[in-house]
Scaffold this active site. Sequence first.
Site, PDB file in Angstrom:
ATOM      1  N   LYS A  11       0.828  -1.214   0.000  1.00 27.97           N
ATOM      2  CA  LYS A  11       0.000   0.000   0.000  1.00 27.97           C
ATOM      3  C   LYS A  11       0.862   1.264   0.000  1.00 27.97           C
ATOM      4  CE  LYS A  11      -3.948  -2.271   2.263  1.00 27.97           C
ATOM      5  NZ  LYS A  11      -4.971  -2.194   3.338  1.00 27.97           N
ATOM      6  N   TYR A  51     -12.269  -2.507  -3.685  1.00 27.66           N
ATOM      7  CA  TYR A  51     -12.743  -2.681  -2.301  1.00 27.66           C
ATOM      8  C   TYR A  51     -14.272  -2.559  -2.212  1.00 27.66           C
ATOM      9  CZ  TYR A  51      -8.166  -2.851   0.090  1.00 27.66           C
ATOM     10  OH  TYR A  51      -6.936  -3.233   0.574  1.00 27.66           O
ATOM     11  N   ASN A 114      -2.009   0.404   6.679  1.00 34.46           N
ATOM     12  CA  ASN A 114      -1.534  -0.864   7.253  1.00 34.46           C
ATOM     13  C   ASN A 114      -0.680  -1.701   6.287  1.00 34.46           C
ATOM     14  OD1 ASN A 114      -3.577  -1.773   5.654  1.00 34.46           O
ATOM     15  ND2 ASN A 114      -4.740  -2.774   7.276  1.00 34.46           N
ATOM     16  N   HIS A 117      -2.079  -5.404   1.486  1.00 36.19           N
ATOM     17  CA  HIS A 117      -3.348  -6.108   1.285  1.00 36.19           C
ATOM     18  C   HIS A 117      -3.033  -7.530   0.872  1.00 36.19           C
ATOM     19  CE1 HIS A 117      -7.239  -7.324  -0.372  1.00 36.19           C
ATOM     20  NE2 HIS A 117      -6.520  -7.840  -1.364  1.00 36.19           N
ATOM     21  N   GLU A 128      -9.524 -11.179  -7.450  1.00 34.17           N
ATOM     22  CA  GLU A 128      -8.576 -10.061  -7.335  1.00 34.17           C
ATOM     23  C   GLU A 128      -7.406 -10.210  -8.309  1.00 34.17           C
ATOM     24  OE1 GLU A 128      -9.611  -9.077  -2.656  1.00 34.17           O
ATOM     25  OE2 GLU A 128      -7.601  -9.778  -3.163  1.00 34.17           O
TER      26      GLU A 128
HETATM   27  P1  RTP Z   1      -6.972  -5.922   3.283  1.00 38.91           P
HETATM   28  O1  RTP Z   1      -8.295  -6.280   2.648  1.00 38.91           O
HETATM   29  O2  RTP Z   1      -6.495  -4.536   2.934  1.00 38.91           O
HETATM   30  O3  RTP Z   1      -5.938  -6.976   3.025  1.00 38.91           O
HETATM   31  O4  RTP Z   1      -7.136  -5.909   4.874  1.00 38.91           O
HETATM   32  P2  RTP Z   1      -7.870  -6.963   5.770  1.00 38.91           P
HETATM   33  O5  RTP Z   1      -8.405  -8.102   4.939  1.00 38.91           O
HETATM   34  O6  RTP Z   1      -6.939  -7.304   6.878  1.00 38.91           O
HETATM   35  O7  RTP Z   1      -9.068  -6.107   6.353  1.00 38.91           O
HETATM   36  P3  RTP Z   1     -10.524  -5.832   5.725  1.00 38.91           P
HETATM   37  O8  RTP Z   1     -11.513  -6.144   6.779  1.00 38.91           O
HETATM   38  O9  RTP Z   1     -10.662  -6.493   4.399  1.00 38.91           O
HETATM   39  O10 RTP Z   1     -10.525  -4.258   5.525  1.00 38.91           O
HETATM   40  C1  RTP Z   1      -9.934  -3.642   4.399  1.00 38.91           C
HETATM   41  C2  RTP Z   1      -9.138  -2.441   4.848  1.00 38.91           C
HETATM   42  O11 RTP Z   1     -10.030  -1.461   5.372  1.00 38.91           O
HETATM   43  C3  RTP Z   1      -9.424  -0.797   6.472  1.00 38.91           C
HETATM   44  N1  RTP Z   1     -10.229  -0.976   7.669  1.00 38.91           N
HETATM   45  N2  RTP Z   1     -10.462  -0.032   8.505  1.00 38.91           N
HETATM   46  N3  RTP Z   1     -11.352   1.495  10.704  1.00 38.91           N
HETATM   47  C4  RTP Z   1     -11.676   0.216  10.621  1.00 38.91           C
HETATM   48  O12 RTP Z   1     -12.356  -0.347  11.450  1.00 38.91           O
HETATM   49  C5  RTP Z   1     -11.215  -0.537   9.474  1.00 38.91           C
HETATM   50  N4  RTP Z   1     -11.470  -1.794   9.240  1.00 38.91           N
HETATM   51  C6  RTP Z   1     -10.829  -2.077   8.086  1.00 38.91           C
HETATM   52  C7  RTP Z   1      -8.068  -1.407   6.696  1.00 38.91           C
HETATM   53  O13 RTP Z   1      -7.084  -0.568   6.113  1.00 38.91           O
HETATM   54  C8  RTP Z   1      -8.148  -2.732   5.978  1.00 38.91           C
HETATM   55  O14 RTP Z   1      -6.885  -3.151   5.516  1.00 38.91           O
HETATM   56 MG    MG Z   2      -9.580  -7.776   3.234  1.00 39.59          MG
END
Ligand code: RTP
Ligand code: MG
Length: 142
Positions: A11, A51, A114, A117, A128
């Site tokens: 990212k 997303y 973070n 991804h 994806e």
């Molecule tokens: P990613 O898709 O980016 O790999 O991350 P992830 O699976 O660990 O998390 P996901 O639930 O898919 O969420 C996508 C991205 O959204 C942001 N996020 N912010 N503020 C919040 O509560 C929150 N929750 C998620 C994060 O940047 C996350 O990587």
């Molecule tokens: Mg995710």
Amino acid sequence: MAVERTLSIIKPDAVAKNVIGQIYARFENAGLKIVAAKMAWLSAQEAGEFYAVHKERPFYAELVKFMTSGPVMIQVLEGENAIAKNRDLMGATDPKKAAPGTIRADFAESIDANAVHGSDGQDTAKAEVAFFFPAMAVYAGR
Ligand code: RTP
Ligand code: MG
């Protein structure tokens, strides 16, 4: 165990920190091969579409804004159990909760910025990979 492909994105925060090479070394040391890669500056439309599953979530607008704030490095990783292996290397979404030694624990600032991804399952991995590398979708089975 099956050979899988998964989509990974370094990212904008991690690209800005100049740690693409360090993150690639972690993939390589874990036995994941980089089989496609491109650096890109995502448009709001691309980031929003990528997303789209989070469209109704409160953090969606911030997420799209962040993902378009600078260049990203997009790659397809291939290897045994690649989807889960990459998620293990990444660590928890919130770097404060990520296990020591994971990419997010070591390089991420916050839940928004973070570092990486990774696809979270077989269906999302396929979708994806096809989203960013449509030609790869012709290779059946992975
Ligand atoms: P990613 O898709 O980016 O790999 O991350 P992830 O699976 O660990 O998390 P996901 O639930 O898919 O969420 C996508 C991205 O959204 C942001 N996020 N912010 N503020 C919040 O509560 C929150 N929750 C998620 C994060 O940047 C996350 O990587
Ligand atoms: Mg995710």
